[in-house]
Design a protein around this motif. Sequence first.
Motif, PDB file in Angstrom:
ATOM      1  N   PRO A   1       0.824  -1.209   0.000  1.00 18.20           N
ATOM      2  CA  PRO A   1       0.000   0.000   0.000  1.00 18.20           C
ATOM      3  C   PRO A   1       0.857   1.257   0.000  1.00 18.20           C
ATOM      4  CG  PRO A   1       0.039  -0.971   2.188  1.00 18.20           C
ATOM      5  CD  PRO A   1       0.790  -1.910   1.280  1.00 18.20           C
ATOM      6  N   ASP A   2       0.315   2.315  -0.589  1.00 18.88           N
ATOM      7  CA  ASP A   2       1.003   3.601  -0.637  1.00 18.88           C
ATOM      8  C   ASP A   2      -0.057   4.680  -0.795  1.00 18.88           C
ATOM      9  OD1 ASP A   2       3.008   5.510  -0.711  1.00 18.88           O
ATOM     10  OD2 ASP A   2       4.086   4.613  -2.383  1.00 18.88           O
ATOM     11  N   PHE A   3       0.342   5.912  -0.789  1.00 20.90           N
ATOM     12  CA  PHE A   3      -0.534   7.048  -1.045  1.00 20.90           C
ATOM     13  C   PHE A   3       0.138   7.972  -2.047  1.00 20.90           C
ATOM     14  CE2 PHE A   3      -1.838   5.822   3.195  1.00 20.90           C
ATOM     15  CZ  PHE A   3      -3.202   6.060   3.223  1.00 20.90           C
ATOM     16  N   MET A   4      -0.657   8.541  -2.946  1.00 24.64           N
ATOM     17  CA  MET A   4      -0.212   9.680  -3.734  1.00 24.64           C
ATOM     18  C   MET A   4      -0.677  10.912  -2.970  1.00 24.64           C
ATOM     19  SD  MET A   4      -0.621   8.964  -7.813  1.00 24.64           S
ATOM     20  CE  MET A   4      -2.394   8.831  -7.750  1.00 24.64           C
ATOM     21  N   LEU A   5       0.233  11.841  -2.758  1.00 28.64           N
ATOM     22  CA  LEU A   5      -0.039  13.022  -1.943  1.00 28.64           C
ATOM     23  C   LEU A   5       0.145  14.291  -2.755  1.00 28.64           C
ATOM     24  CD1 LEU A   5       2.238  11.954   1.055  1.00 28.64           C
ATOM     25  CD2 LEU A   5      -0.222  11.578   0.861  1.00 28.64           C
ATOM     26  N   THR A   6      -0.730  15.267  -2.532  1.00 24.12           N
ATOM     27  CA  THR A   6      -0.509  16.592  -3.092  1.00 24.12           C
ATOM     28  C   THR A   6       0.506  17.316  -2.212  1.00 24.12           C
ATOM     29  OG1 THR A   6      -2.251  17.603  -1.765  1.00 24.12           O
ATOM     30  CG2 THR A   6      -2.879  16.738  -3.961  1.00 24.12           C
ATOM     31  N   ARG A   7       0.930  18.476  -2.658  1.00 24.22           N
ATOM     32  CA  ARG A   7       1.850  19.278  -1.853  1.00 24.22           C
ATOM     33  C   ARG A   7       1.201  19.618  -0.498  1.00 24.22           C
ATOM     34  NH1 ARG A   7       6.465  22.383  -2.947  1.00 24.22           N
ATOM     35  NH2 ARG A   7       6.300  21.779  -5.135  1.00 24.22           N
ATOM     36  N   TYR A   8      -0.090  19.940  -0.531  1.00 23.41           N
ATOM     37  CA  TYR A   8      -0.817  20.246   0.707  1.00 23.41           C
ATOM     38  C   TYR A   8      -0.820  19.031   1.642  1.00 23.41           C
ATOM     39  CZ  TYR A   8      -4.758  21.191   3.810  1.00 23.41           C
ATOM     40  OH  TYR A   8      -5.565  21.350   4.908  1.00 23.41           O
ATOM     41  N   ALA A   9      -1.049  17.844   1.104  1.00 26.10           N
ATOM     42  CA  ALA A   9      -1.030  16.625   1.912  1.00 26.10           C
ATOM     43  C   ALA A   9       0.352  16.416   2.522  1.00 26.10           C
ATOM     44  CB  ALA A   9      -1.441  15.416   1.080  1.00 26.10           C
ATOM     45  N   CYS A  10       1.400  16.672   1.750  1.00 25.19           N
ATOM     46  CA  CYS A  10       2.766  16.542   2.279  1.00 25.19           C
ATOM     47  C   CYS A  10       2.978  17.503   3.442  1.00 25.19           C
ATOM     48  CB  CYS A  10       3.789  16.810   1.184  1.00 25.19           C
ATOM     49  SG  CYS A  10       3.874  15.548  -0.087  1.00 25.19           S
ATOM     50  N   TYR A  11       2.452  18.723   3.303  1.00 29.50           N
ATOM     51  CA  TYR A  11       2.553  19.707   4.379  1.00 29.50           C
ATOM     52  C   TYR A  11       1.884  19.171   5.649  1.00 29.50           C
ATOM     53  CZ  TYR A  11       1.236  23.700   7.234  1.00 29.50           C
ATOM     54  OH  TYR A  11       1.022  24.526   8.291  1.00 29.50           O
ATOM     55  N   LEU A  12       0.674  18.618   5.498  1.00 31.31           N
ATOM     56  CA  LEU A  12      -0.041  18.078   6.655  1.00 31.31           C
ATOM     57  C   LEU A  12       0.719  16.909   7.276  1.00 31.31           C
ATOM     58  CD1 LEU A  12      -3.751  18.160   5.440  1.00 31.31           C
ATOM     59  CD2 LEU A  12      -2.633  19.701   7.075  1.00 31.31           C
ATOM     60  N   VAL A  13       1.274  16.044   6.442  1.00 27.01           N
ATOM     61  CA  VAL A  13       2.051  14.898   6.948  1.00 27.01           C
ATOM     62  C   VAL A  13       3.261  15.397   7.735  1.00 27.01           C
ATOM     63  CG1 VAL A  13       3.523  12.961   6.254  1.00 27.01           C
ATOM     64  CG2 VAL A  13       1.279  13.268   5.187  1.00 27.01           C
ATOM     65  N   LEU A  14       3.947  16.362   7.192  1.00 28.02           N
ATOM     66  CA  LEU A  14       5.124  16.910   7.886  1.00 28.02           C
ATOM     67  C   LEU A  14       4.705  17.538   9.211  1.00 28.02           C
ATOM     68  CD1 LEU A  14       8.111  17.589   7.943  1.00 28.02           C
ATOM     69  CD2 LEU A  14       7.601  19.638   6.630  1.00 28.02           C
ATOM     70  N   GLU A  15       3.633  18.318   9.174  1.00 33.13           N
ATOM     71  CA  GLU A  15       3.141  18.955  10.394  1.00 33.13           C
ATOM     72  C   GLU A  15       2.786  17.917  11.454  1.00 33.13           C
ATOM     73  OE1 GLU A  15      -0.051  22.399  11.207  1.00 33.13           O
ATOM     74  OE2 GLU A  15      -0.900  20.568  10.328  1.00 33.13           O
ATOM     75  N   LYS A  16       2.043  16.887  11.084  1.00 33.54           N
ATOM     76  CA  LYS A  16       1.626  15.870  12.042  1.00 33.54           C
ATOM     77  C   LYS A  16       2.813  15.045  12.519  1.00 33.54           C
ATOM     78  CE  LYS A  16      -2.323  17.435  11.977  1.00 33.54           C
ATOM     79  NZ  LYS A  16      -2.705  18.293  13.093  1.00 33.54           N
ATOM     80  N   GLY A  17       3.773  14.828  11.650  1.00 34.50           N
ATOM     81  CA  GLY A  17       4.984  14.089  12.042  1.00 34.50           C
ATOM     82  C   GLY A  17       5.813  14.854  13.045  1.00 34.50           C
ATOM     83  N   LEU A  18       5.925  16.154  12.850  1.00 30.18           N
ATOM     84  CA  LEU A  18       6.701  16.969  13.791  1.00 30.18           C
ATOM     85  C   LEU A  18       6.005  17.079  15.142  1.00 30.18           C
ATOM     86  CD1 LEU A  18       7.929  19.870  11.470  1.00 30.18           C
ATOM     87  CD2 LEU A  18       9.283  17.990  12.405  1.00 30.18           C
ATOM     88  N   LEU A  19       4.682  17.149  15.116  1.00 25.32           N
ATOM     89  CA  LEU A  19       3.936  17.274  16.359  1.00 25.32           C
ATOM     90  C   LEU A  19       3.981  15.992  17.179  1.00 25.32           C
ATOM     91  CD1 LEU A  19       0.793  19.279  15.207  1.00 25.32           C
ATOM     92  CD2 LEU A  19       2.738  20.113  16.529  1.00 25.32           C
ATOM     93  N   SER A  20       4.177  14.852  16.520  1.00 25.87           N
ATOM     94  CA  SER A  20       4.178  13.589  17.245  1.00 25.87           C
ATOM     95  C   SER A  20       5.556  13.236  17.807  1.00 25.87           C
ATOM     96  CB  SER A  20       3.671  12.451  16.342  1.00 25.87           C
ATOM     97  OG  SER A  20       4.613  12.200  15.312  1.00 25.87           O
ATOM     98  N   GLN A  21       6.554  14.013  17.473  1.00 20.64           N
ATOM     99  CA  GLN A  21       7.910  13.702  17.948  1.00 20.64           C
ATOM    100  C   GLN A  21       8.152  14.285  19.313  1.00 20.64           C
ATOM    101  OE1 GLN A  21      10.571  15.025  14.882  1.00 20.64           O
ATOM    102  NE2 GLN A  21      10.141  13.272  13.612  1.00 20.64           N
TER     103      GLN A  21
END
Length: 109
Positions: free
Chosen positions: A89-109
């Motif tokens: 499984p994988d996801f295709m992400l828009t630039r906005y989705a990448c931004y959200l992923v980065l934001e959520k990843g940083l918040l979980s660290q």
Amino acid sequence: MDIQRVHQYKTNFDAIGQIIKSDDESQEVEVWFARDLQKVLGYVRWENFYLVVNRAVESCKQQGNKVDDHFREVTKMVQLGSGSKREIPDFMLTRYACYLVLEKGLLSQ
């Protein structure tokens, strides 16, 4: 964070972006695959990164955006060490989705 490190992240991010045709093939769309982004962001295990992607999907929903416009679930065929192939499984992400992923990843660290 120093400017050289930021530049390296941006270079790595830009390098994994791809241009694909939209569903009706009338336009080109810029996308990133989650498994490629996982590596750029330093996640070793897909299971851990998948949790971050799901948090980003929830954030997208909460902001009133259409999730399917930014996160497209796909499968990829990969070759295993034995030479056989398997779908993952994988996801295709828009630039906005990448931004959200980065934001959520940083918040979980």
